[in-house]
Scaffold this motif. Structure first.
Motif: not given
Length: 365
Positions: A2-4, A125-127, A154-157
């Motif tokens: 959802e963050q993308f 923030g890191q995210r 996110i990192l997997y993206q």
């Protein structure tokens, strides 16, 4: 996910198929209409996803015929744009004695045409930093994670996107990023072994976070366990101090450390391997407040060799990491990934040796 934005999710999925070889040079991609139906999005969204890949030169488009995978992949430095800078994300706004990573990175970059940009996650923030960096024009990223298990989606993206990416200090659980780390296992082993050689039999490992959540901390703990095993000793099992808000200016934290020391004395523990120097120093200060003496009442070994470790009284025995060397090798590895230089690019994680610094906080029994 959802963050993308939706178009980015689609672009990432198609990019991953190109990277894996499922879609090869000259293959035709799904049409805008097919993408819209598959992902249940508008034609505008599907068009934007294809435009994203076209801008990266991963695909080309022929009017009236469709979109096709480019014959030859673009150089990796074109992934994020035309910039020639690399990003360093740190979990602290300033250097609290945790070493000269930046100095080592800049030393390597000085011989290249790349420059360094530094951001800290203390405010944003890191995210959010990771989200922003994935859409930026940076050529690549050196990442110091807060732990090994946060923000995995996110990192997997980054992994799916084949983004030039190197971690420092910790590995990311389940994602095969190249990492530059200290020899944490040997550090934990040396710390415990030093106490054992000074005749300590009851030795505890203390940490402020779950051992499962940090690859570096886990390796230190395993090294500690190996030293105990070889000596025929057992782990007292006091390692997890998670979520205690451990800071000396926090009254609740001070009270916790005092209770911790009471438990140490009650269990007959004479030696402590601390997660890092900051924790070791907190324990020493709490001991002074309780009228206890280090190393007379118990001995302690830290980890990191921050500047303060050699300034406090008593001076802290600790494990020294070569932060500058780690930064240098992280930059070298990242540029190798960006420019696909086999002579520069590391093939596996880079492990930097550590060494024991003997000072005043370990007493021979």
């Amino acid at each position: 996910m959802e963050q993308f934005p939706l178009y980015q999710q689609i672009a990432n999925a198609l990019r991953a198929k190109i990277k894996s070889g499922e879609l090869q040079s000259g293959d035709q991609l799904p049409t805008e209409a097919e993408i819209s139906k598959t992902y249940n999005v508008s034609r505008i969204t599907s068009k934007r996803a294809l435009t994203e890949l076209e801008n990266e030169k991963l695909i080309y488009r022929i009017q009236g015929k469709g979109s096709f995978v480019s014959t030859s992949p673009p150089p990796r430095q074109a992934f994020g744009g035309s910039g020639k800078d690399v990003l360093l994300i740190l979990p602290f706004a300033h250097n609290p004695g945790l070493g000269d990573y930046e100095k080592g990175i800049n030393e390597y970059l000085a011989a290249t045409d790349y420059t360094l940009n530094i951001q800290s996650n203390t405010i944003v923030g890191q995210r959010k930093l990771l989200q922003s960096a994935l859409q930026s024009s940076h050529s690549g990223l050196i990442f110091y994670p807060v732990n090994s298990v946060s923000d995995l989606g996110i990192l997997y993206q980054y992994h799916l996107s084949d983004y030039p990416f190197v971690t420092m200090d910790k590995c990311i659980q389940g994602i095969p990023f190249l990492s530059v780390v200290a020899d944490n296992f040997d550090g934990g082993y040396q710390a415990a072994r030093h106490l054992i050689e000074n005749n300590h039999k009851r030795i505890a490992f203390l940490s402020s976070q779950k051992i499962e959540d940090s690859s570096s901390l886990r390796e230190r703990y395993f090294g500690y366990l190996k030293a105990l095993f070889e000596a025929g000793l057992t782990d007292p099992g006091m390692h997890d101090l998670t979520e205690q808000g451990l800071a000396h200016d926090n009254p609740a934290s001070q009270e916790y450390f005092l209770r911790l020391l009471e438990s140490v004395m009650e269990q007959g523990i004479t030696g402590i391997v601390a997660e890092n120097d900051l924790m070791a120093i907190e324990i020493i200060q709490a001991a002074k407040e309780r009228g206890l003496s280090v190393p007379d009442h118990f001995s302690i070994v830290g980890f990191d060799d921050i500047q303060l470790a050699g300034l406090i009284e008593p001076k802290l025995t600790t494990i020294s990491q070569d932060f500058e060397r780690m930064g240098y090798l992280a930059a070298k590895s990242l540029i190798g990934l960006i420019e696909q230089q086999p002579r520069v690019q590391a093939k596996e994680n880079v492990v930097v040796p550590v060494r024991l610094i003997k000072r005043q906080t370990v007493k021979k029994l």
